[in-house]
Design an enzyme around this catalytic site. Structure first.
Site, PDB file in Angstrom:
ATOM      1  N   ALA A  17      31.980  40.380  24.823  1.00 39.65           N
ATOM      2  CA  ALA A  17      32.392  39.189  25.563  1.00 39.65           C
ATOM      3  C   ALA A  17      33.180  39.496  26.833  1.00 39.65           C
ATOM      4  O   ALA A  17      32.777  39.104  27.939  1.00 39.65           O
ATOM      5  CB  ALA A  17      33.194  38.267  24.644  1.00 39.65           C
ATOM      6  N   CYS A  51      31.973  35.884  16.123  1.00 37.36           N
ATOM      7  CA  CYS A  51      32.435  34.764  15.290  1.00 37.36           C
ATOM      8  C   CYS A  51      31.305  34.181  14.444  1.00 37.36           C
ATOM      9  O   CYS A  51      31.559  33.525  13.427  1.00 37.36           O
ATOM     10  CB  CYS A  51      33.030  33.662  16.163  1.00 37.36           C
ATOM     11  SG  CYS A  51      34.372  34.215  17.234  1.00 37.36           S
TER      12      CYS A  51
END
Length: 462
Positions: A17, A51
């Site tokens: 990310a 996640c």
């Protein structure tokens, strides 16, 4: 003259990310003729949602590739020299270069940089005990970790799983394993699951987990993991009990992956994460930036540094870094500590400080807890909701909110997150003009009911 070095070179360590958001944003601002970008990633994947791994393991997400936001090929098509299965083993700030090793061949080489981004993420905590590295014991942090766990689940004949730890990952993985038909025991050293909540709110999560058929074992410290003759896990042992296991998932949290940074003499905070300024530049180093799970950030409520490993922050860090590297200007001011999760249909949310956080930083506070419903009580499918709110003694400044309830509960925490960021008092919150209609909320939203009660308590304490 080597024409490739007439332009600046940005080197990025870490392809998820923060790292790839930084690389992509820098590329938007500067073309290949101005900025060369080289990114190193030791795994097989880039720009994915860590996640989402529990939902992939549990079967809610059926295809691993659905978790990948941008493939390596897409990054390369945009002019980023992305090198997979390549691990950076050394940072030389004085020489402005990094040494990288090809994971497959072992070949090593140095790459110079003008600007460096460290986005090495975090690593699952593995307890220092016998058997922690045995076959069948898994941490879950990367897509490679998720694939390894799925391979174990598909290859084992037994159906007994033990999850060590009951934080976000532990709770989510316990539900995922239940969904796959496993008999699941969660061993937790805390008094209740979800230590990011106060214990009274964690108790509500405990009850929901047991309702799913998960065996919760609290106040228990794992001392060792037993293995069979084949070297695979067979049981998890605590101080006074033994829990048979065919697979073990470690959900006891993560630590910043900063061994490289530490060896290079870069500044680390009390939680082991890199320290940066608001531009995400590593303190004391003009040409090095860092973001994501390997950094510490400012808690806007307590005023102290925290390690908060969340994808939301990592992507924002990457945008800030890429903007600054690309010649613009951006800052990341800090966080208030907002997070949401779920156990089956139970939604769990928190933002700001818990009671023990407030005590630790020397704040006096008032705490209130209220019961309400997600919709008007007479409207079909209204479900119960518990809201806990902390307000500073005398001033009434909002300090934290925790919410546990069914559908419609979790995202209400965003109201509190905005109020915390704005520095609002609970008295001010009572006047918030929130949306109302019977299908969405009671006349007094549960968060506002808690704010009214907190405000009254603060007034009574003055």
């Amino acid at each position: 003259m080597n024409m490739s070095r007439t332009r600046e070179r940005l080197v990025v360590i870490g392809g998820d990310a923060a790292g790839m958001s930084a690389a992509s944003q820098a590329r938007r601002l500067k073309g290949p003729g101005e900025l060369e970008i080289v990114a190193f990633e030791r795994g097989h994947f880039t720009s994915y949602s860590a996640c989402g791994i529990p939902y992939w393991v549990g079967g809610d997400v059926t295809d691993r590739d659905e978790l990948v936001a941008r493939t390596p090929e897409e990054h390369r098509a945009r002019g980023i020299d992305l090198r997979l299965r390549t691990e950076v083993t050394e940072i030389d700030p004085a020489g402005r270069r990094v040494r990288a090793r090809d994971v497959e061949s072992g070949a090593e080489s140095w790459t110079s940089y003008d600007k460096l981004v460290i986005a090495t993420g975090a690593r699952p905590i593995r307890p220092d005990m016998p058997g922690a590295d045995a076959a069948g014991v898994h941490g879950v942090q990367t897509l490679d970790d998720g694939q390894a766990l799925l391979d174990t689940l598909e290859g084992t004949r037994g159906r007994r799983a033990v999850v060590v730890g009951a934080g976000y990952i532990g709770v989510e993985m316990a539900e995922a394993l239940i969904n796959r038909g496993y008999e699941v025991t969660v061993v937790n050293r805390g008094s209740e699951p979800m230590s990011t909540l106060d214990p009274d709110m964690g108790r509500l999560v405990h009850e929901a987990m047991e309702g799913l058929g998960i065996t919760m074992v609290n106040d228990a410290e794992v001392t060792k993991i037993l293995t069979g003759e084949d070297g695979g896990v067979r049981a998890v042992v605590t101080q006074d009990r033994e829990f048979p296991a065919d697979v073990v998932v470690l959900g006891i949290g993560v630590r910043p992956e900063t061994a490289l940074a530490k060896a290079a003499g870069l500044p680390l905070g009390p939680h082991g994460g890199l320290l940066t300024d608001r531009s995400m530049r590593v303190r004391g180093h003009e040409d090095i930036w860092s973001g994501g799970d390997c950094v510490e950030v400012l808690d806007l409520v307590s005023g102290q540094e925290r390690h908060v490993p969340l994808g939301t922050h990592a992507n924002k860090h990457g945008q800030v870094i890429g903007t600054n590297v690309g010649g613009g200007y951006a800052t990341f001011p800090g966080v208030v500590g907002t997070a949401v999760s779920k156990v089956c249909d139970l939604e769990i949310a928190r933002t700001g400080l818990r009671e023990k956080d407030a005590h630790r930083v020397g704040l006096r506070f008032e705490a209130v807890t209220i019961e309400s419903t997600s919709r008007a009580g007479y409207y079909p499918n209204a479900s119960p909701m518990t809201v806990k709110m902390l307000a500073e003694h005398r001033t009434g400044r909002l300090l934290g909110v925790q919410i546990v309830g069914r559908e419609g509960a979790g995202k209400r925490v965003d109201i509190a997150a905005v109020a915390l960021t704005a520095g609002m008092t609970v008295e001010q919150m009572t006047a918030l003009d929130l949306g109302y209609a019977p299908p969405f909320s009671p006349v007094w939203d549960p968060v506002l009911v808690a704010a009214r009660k907190a405000a009254a308590k603060v007034r009574g304490s003055v």
